[in-house]
Design a protein around this motif. Structure first.
Motif, PDB file in Angstrom:
ATOM      1  N   THR A  36       0.848  -1.188   0.000  1.00  0.00           N
ATOM      2  CA  THR A  36       0.000   0.000   0.000  1.00  0.00           C
ATOM      3  C   THR A  36       0.885   1.240   0.000  1.00  0.00           C
ATOM      4  O   THR A  36       1.835   1.326   0.781  1.00  0.00           O
ATOM      5  N   GLN A  38       0.620   5.430   0.294  1.00  0.00           N
ATOM      6  CA  GLN A  38      -0.217   6.572   0.662  1.00  0.00           C
ATOM      7  C   GLN A  38      -1.673   6.142   0.914  1.00  0.00           C
ATOM      8  O   GLN A  38      -2.607   6.827   0.548  1.00  0.00           O
ATOM      9  N   GLY A  39      -1.854   4.976   1.524  1.00  0.00           N
ATOM     10  CA  GLY A  39      -3.186   4.513   1.885  1.00  0.00           C
ATOM     11  C   GLY A  39      -3.946   3.802   0.769  1.00  0.00           C
ATOM     12  O   GLY A  39      -5.088   3.389   0.963  1.00  0.00           O
ATOM     13  N   LYS A  40      -3.323   3.620  -0.397  1.00  0.00           N
ATOM     14  CA  LYS A  40      -3.983   2.951  -1.523  1.00  0.00           C
ATOM     15  C   LYS A  40      -3.215   1.681  -1.873  1.00  0.00           C
ATOM     16  O   LYS A  40      -2.014   1.733  -2.134  1.00  0.00           O
ATOM     17  N   ARG A  41      -3.925   0.549  -1.904  1.00  0.00           N
ATOM     18  CA  ARG A  41      -3.262  -0.704  -2.246  1.00  0.00           C
ATOM     19  C   ARG A  41      -2.843  -0.679  -3.713  1.00  0.00           C
ATOM     20  O   ARG A  41      -3.657  -0.440  -4.593  1.00  0.00           O
ATOM     21  N   VAL A  42      -1.542  -0.929  -3.949  1.00  0.00           N
ATOM     22  CA  VAL A  42      -1.008  -0.900  -5.313  1.00  0.00           C
ATOM     23  C   VAL A  42      -0.574  -2.283  -5.797  1.00  0.00           C
ATOM     24  O   VAL A  42      -0.450  -2.501  -7.001  1.00  0.00           O
TER      25      VAL A  42
END
Length: 102
Positions: A36, A38-42
C-alpha cells in the motif's frame, strides 16, 4: 480530513519505484504480500518468485503520480495463511514536473 485533501491536491507528485529481491529465492507461492502506498493498495498478493526470470532475480514495480505531501507511507501486509514476511530491497523517488506550467 479537509486539510489532508488540500495537502494531497497541492502535494508534489512522484514516480515511486519499488525494488524487490528475495535473498532466500523461495518458490512461487511461499511469499505473497500486499503493498500500500499513501493509503492505496497498489499490489495485491504480490509474489516476487512468480515474476523473476532465470537471468534476472530482481523485480521493479513503478507507480506514477503519487502525491507525497510530507512523507511517503508504505505498508506491507503478509497474505493470509503464509508465514514468510514481505520484503523490499530498494525505493526510488523520481520527482514529476508539474503539468500545469505555462
Amino acid at each position: 480530513h479537509i486539510e489532508e485533501t488540500t495537502d494531497l491536491a497541492n502535494a508534489p507528485r512522484y514516480t515511486v519505484r519499488l525494488h524487490f529481491f528475495d535473498p532466500e529465492q523461495l518458490p512461487v507461492g511461499q511469499r505473497l504480500f500486499h503493498v500500500t502506498l499513501q493509503g492505496k493498495r497498489v499490489l495485491n498478493e504480490f509474489d516476487v518468485a512468480a515474476e523473476v526470470t532465470s537471468t534476472d532475480r530482481t523485480v521493479m514495480k513503478e507507480f506514477s503520480n503519487i502525491a507525497i505531501p510530507h512523507h511517503l507511507e508504505i505498508e506491507f501486509e503478509r497474505a493470509l495463511g503464509l508465514e514468510e514476511p514481505p520484503i523490499l530491497s530498494g525505493i526510488e523517488l523520481i520527482s514529476e514536473a508539474p503539468t500545469d506550467t505555462p
